[in-house]
Structure formats: structure tokens, C-alpha cells
Design a protein around this motif. Structure first.
Motif, short mmCIF file in Angstrom:
data_model
loop_
_atom_site.label_atom_id
_atom_site.label_comp_id
_atom_site.label_asym_id
_atom_site.label_seq_id
_atom_site.Cartn_x
_atom_site.Cartn_y
_atom_site.Cartn_z
N VAL A 124 0.87 -1.18 0.00
CA VAL A 124 0.00 0.00 0.00
C VAL A 124 0.90 1.23 0.00
CG1 VAL A 124 -1.81 1.25 1.23
CG2 VAL A 124 -1.77 -1.26 1.30
N LEU A 125 0.76 2.07 -1.01
CA LEU A 125 1.56 3.29 -1.11
C LEU A 125 0.68 4.49 -0.82
CD1 LEU A 125 3.66 2.58 -4.35
CD2 LEU A 125 4.33 2.23 -1.97
N ASP A 126 1.12 5.31 0.15
CA ASP A 126 0.34 6.45 0.60
C ASP A 126 1.25 7.66 0.76
OD1 ASP A 126 -2.11 7.66 1.73
OD2 ASP A 126 -1.03 7.63 3.64
N ALA A 127 0.66 8.84 0.76
CA ALA A 127 1.35 10.08 1.12
C ALA A 127 2.65 10.30 0.35
CB ALA A 127 1.58 10.10 2.65
N ASP A 128 3.77 10.43 1.06
CA ASP A 128 5.04 10.75 0.38
C ASP A 128 5.49 9.66 -0.59
OD1 ASP A 128 5.66 13.32 1.29
OD2 ASP A 128 6.34 12.55 3.21
N ALA A 129 5.08 8.42 -0.38
CA ALA A 129 5.40 7.38 -1.35
C ALA A 129 4.78 7.70 -2.70
CB ALA A 129 4.91 6.02 -0.85
N LEU A 130 3.61 8.31 -2.69
CA LEU A 130 2.95 8.71 -3.93
C LEU A 130 3.68 9.88 -4.58
CD1 LEU A 130 -0.77 8.49 -2.75
CD2 LEU A 130 0.50 6.81 -4.10
N PRO A 154 -4.29 7.99 -3.18
CA PRO A 154 -4.06 9.43 -3.32
C PRO A 154 -5.26 10.29 -2.93
CG PRO A 154 -4.61 8.50 -5.44
CD PRO A 154 -4.53 7.34 -4.48
N HIS A 155 -4.99 11.46 -2.35
CA HIS A 155 -6.02 12.51 -2.31
C HIS A 155 -5.94 13.25 -3.64
CE1 HIS A 155 -2.84 15.40 -1.53
NE2 HIS A 155 -2.59 14.93 -0.31
N PRO A 156 -6.86 14.17 -3.92
CA PRO A 156 -6.90 14.79 -5.25
C PRO A 156 -5.59 15.45 -5.70
CG PRO A 156 -8.96 15.19 -4.14
CD PRO A 156 -8.07 14.52 -3.13
N ALA A 157 -4.88 16.12 -4.80
CA ALA A 157 -3.63 16.77 -5.19
C ALA A 157 -2.56 15.75 -5.54
CB ALA A 157 -3.13 17.69 -4.08
N VAL A 190 -7.45 4.06 -4.54
CA VAL A 190 -8.42 4.64 -3.61
C VAL A 190 -8.29 6.15 -3.76
CG1 VAL A 190 -9.15 4.86 -1.21
CG2 VAL A 190 -8.17 2.68 -2.03
N LEU A 191 -9.19 6.76 -4.53
CA LEU A 191 -9.16 8.20 -4.75
C LEU A 191 -9.99 8.86 -3.66
CD1 LEU A 191 -8.32 10.68 -6.35
CD2 LEU A 191 -10.26 10.26 -7.91
N LYS A 192 -9.30 9.42 -2.69
CA LYS A 192 -9.96 9.95 -1.49
C LYS A 192 -10.70 11.26 -1.78
CE LYS A 192 -6.02 9.58 0.82
NZ LYS A 192 -4.97 9.41 1.85
N GLY A 193 -11.58 11.62 -0.85
CA GLY A 193 -12.37 12.84 -0.99
C GLY A 193 -13.84 12.53 -0.75
N LYS A 194 -14.69 13.51 -1.00
CA LYS A 194 -16.13 13.28 -0.86
C LYS A 194 -16.54 12.17 -1.82
CE LYS A 194 -20.57 15.70 -0.84
NZ LYS A 194 -21.36 15.12 -1.91
N ASN A 195 -17.20 11.13 -1.28
CA ASN A 195 -17.54 9.94 -2.06
C ASN A 195 -16.28 9.31 -2.66
OD1 ASN A 195 -20.43 11.73 -3.14
ND2 ASN A 195 -20.40 10.12 -1.61
N THR A 196 -15.40 8.88 -1.77
CA THR A 196 -14.16 8.19 -2.18
C THR A 196 -14.47 7.11 -3.21
OG1 THR A 196 -12.96 8.64 -0.14
CG2 THR A 196 -12.32 6.65 -1.34
N LEU A 197 -13.63 7.04 -4.25
CA LEU A 197 -13.80 6.06 -5.32
C LEU A 197 -12.71 4.99 -5.24
CD1 LEU A 197 -14.51 8.48 -8.31
CD2 LEU A 197 -16.20 7.24 -6.92
N VAL A 198 -13.08 3.75 -5.52
CA VAL A 198 -12.14 2.64 -5.51
C VAL A 198 -12.25 1.91 -6.85
CG1 VAL A 198 -11.44 0.49 -4.39
CG2 VAL A 198 -12.38 2.35 -3.02
#
Length: 286
Positions: A124-130, A154-157, A190-198
Motif C-alpha cells: 500500500v503506497l500512501d502520502a510521500d510514497a505517492l 491518493p487525495h486529489p492533489a 483509492v481516490l480519497k475525498g467526498k464519495n471516495t472512489l475505488v
């Protein structure tokens, strides 16, 4: 096709445990990150992983020497350096990389080592790994060179950096963005945010999460989600149920806490993990 995540379809998440079981039955997650000034990120992820039910949590700091030897709030966590755990003979079911990792040359080398040395692992790659993944110095081909199963959160940015576009472009068409990310990186997204999409790399279905509220817009909640995902995968849930279950529980916890006026304003990441544990047990055993 878009399908809303429904807890009634997460049967593996809510299975009762065998009375004759031990910690080895529930897997081990290794969490790598926590560089200078960001120790809290990896500890939040580790605590969340533990509270979601994994057997063991290894915390690997991105230092030559571990800055701490014990988390006094969660002494069950096994703490050392990332390098130590990578050389260890302990079987790790899932690696979570990036929570407070930083983007130093040392951090970049750590990601390369894990992707190459930990063959056929779930990562699982998150945050700075992305952010490292999005840099010009990193080749996307490294992600799957050892037949690893990869999950990006990722979050949108972060998604915008991965696709080389603006955050607004991501938000204007989140469905296309999650599909393109999954295709480009051959990974679960996992595209985070309002109504996260997978979205999975080999499934045309996109799953949409309808739980969650603005209380999740605070420091550390993404680290908690990463830890939860790694925890459920390590517990040998099928990949889809583990990812969807973690996303649903993460949002549902924020909703339950808001009903108690613990949020959305001032909701903290630690509270999310505690409530997610409560929800999983309540549905499973009541």
C-alpha cells in the motif's frame, strides 16, 4: 459501472473469529515511514492497523537508528528502523509505505528496496510514497517488476501529481481520473475525498463510498486509512473486501462520532480508529 459500497456486502469484514485462534492467524503488517518531524504519521497508521484486528504491527522508521523504542500510547507496536524490518525473517503479509516518509534520497531507496526485495507482496503506497512515485526520477515499471499487488491511496492533489494535471481537473472528473490511475499504474486506486472512489486494475466496476463527512479533513486521517487498509489485507480478507471495508469503516466512524458531537469540527485521527474498531465488533457480534 458505479456501485455504492454497502456494509451488507462486506461479509468477510464481519466474520466471527475462531475461538481457538492466535495472533498468527490474523497476519502481520509492516509500516514504513515517519521521517524527521513526522513520527506521528506512522504511529497513527500503526495504531489504526492494530485496532482493526491485525495480529502484529511492525513500525519501521526511515532513520538509520530508530528515534524511539516504544510507543507508550500503544506499546504493542513493534518498533525499529525500516532497514531492520526489511532484513528480518518475520513474514509480513502487507507493507504500508509513505506515512510521514519524506522525499529524501534515503526514502526513495527504501521504496526501491521494498518493491524489489519483497517479491509477490501486497504493498500500500500512501502520502510521500505517492509523491516519490510521481517524481521524474521514479519509473512506474518498478511497481510491478516483482509481481507485487499494489494499492495507491491518493487525495486529489496527489492524484494530480501522478497524472501530471491540476487538482481541479481531477475533481472535475473523478471517475475518469480513478480509471486512468488504475490503468497507468496497474494498481488498485483509492481516490480519497467526498464519495471516495475505488477501482481495481482488472475490473470495470468503480466503487463509491457514501460514508464520511468534513471531520475527515484533518491531519492524520489519511494515515489512519492506510493503516486500516493494510490491517484488513493482512487479515487475509480478499483484496476487494479489505479495501472497500476499510474505506467504508473509516467514513462510517466519522459519521458515528459526529452523531455524538465529536465532530465534524475538531474530529481527530485517533478517534477514527477507536470508533472503527467499535463498529466492526458491534456488527460482527451483535
Amino acid at each position: 459501472m458505479i456501485v455504492d459500497i454497502n456494509f451488507e456486502n462486506l461479509s468477510e469484514l464481519f466474520q466471527k473469529r475462531n475461538l481457538d485462534s492466535n495472533k498468527g492467524d490474523y497476519g502481520t503488517v509492516g509500516i514504513i515511514g515517519g521521517s524527521n518531524g513526522m513520527l506521528g504519521s506512522i504511529l497513527l497508521a500503526g495504531r489504526a492497523a492494530l485496532k482493526l484486528g491485525v495480529g502484529k504491527v511492525l513500525i519501521g522508521f526511515a532513520y538509520n537508528e530508530s528515534p524511539i523504542s516504544v510507543d507508550f500510547m500503544q506499546p504493542e507496536l513493534m518498533i525499529n528502523t525500516a532497514t531492520y524490518w526489511l532484513k528480518s525473517q518475520i513474514k509480513v503479509n502487507t507493507w504500508v509505505i509513505g506515512c510521514g516518509l519524506g522525499q529524501s534520497i534515503f526514502s526513495q531507496k527504501l521504496i526501491n528496496e521494498i518493491l524489489i526485495l519483497k517479491r509477490k507482496s501486497t504493498i500500500v503506497l500512501d502520502a510521500d510514497a505517492l509523491n516519490i512515485l510521481a517524481s521524474k526520477n521514479f519509473s512506474k515499471s518498478k511497481l510491478n517488476c516483482a509481481n507485487n499487488t499494489v494499492v495507491l491511496t491518493p487525495h486529489p492533489a496527489e492524484a494530480a501529481r501522478l497524472l501530471g494535471c491540476s487538482t481541479q481537473e481531477i475533481q472535475n472528473n473523478r471517475l475518469d481520473a480513478v480509471r486512468l490511475l488504475s490503468k497507468n499504474f496497474k494498481a488498485w486506486i483509492v481516490l480519497k475525498g467526498k464519495n471516495t472512489l475505488v477501482c481495481s486494475p482488472d475490473d470495470k466496476t468503480i466503487f463509491r463510498n457514501t460514508t464520511g463527512n468534513p471531520g475527515l479533513a484533518s491531519s492524520g486521517t489519511g494515515d489512519v486509512l492506510a493503516g486500516m487498509i493494510g490491517s484488513l489485507i493482512s487479515q487475509k480478507l480478499c483484496l476487494k473486501q479489505a479495501i472497500l471495508g476499510a474505506v467504508w469503516l473509516h467514513g462510517k466512524a466519522s459519521d458515528e462520532l459526529s452523531l455524538e458531537n465529536i465532530g465534524p469540527i475538531g474530529l481527530t485521527a485517533n478517534e477514527i480508529a477507536d470508533c472503527a474498531r467499535k463498529i466492526r465488533n458491534k456488527i460482527t457480534y451483535n
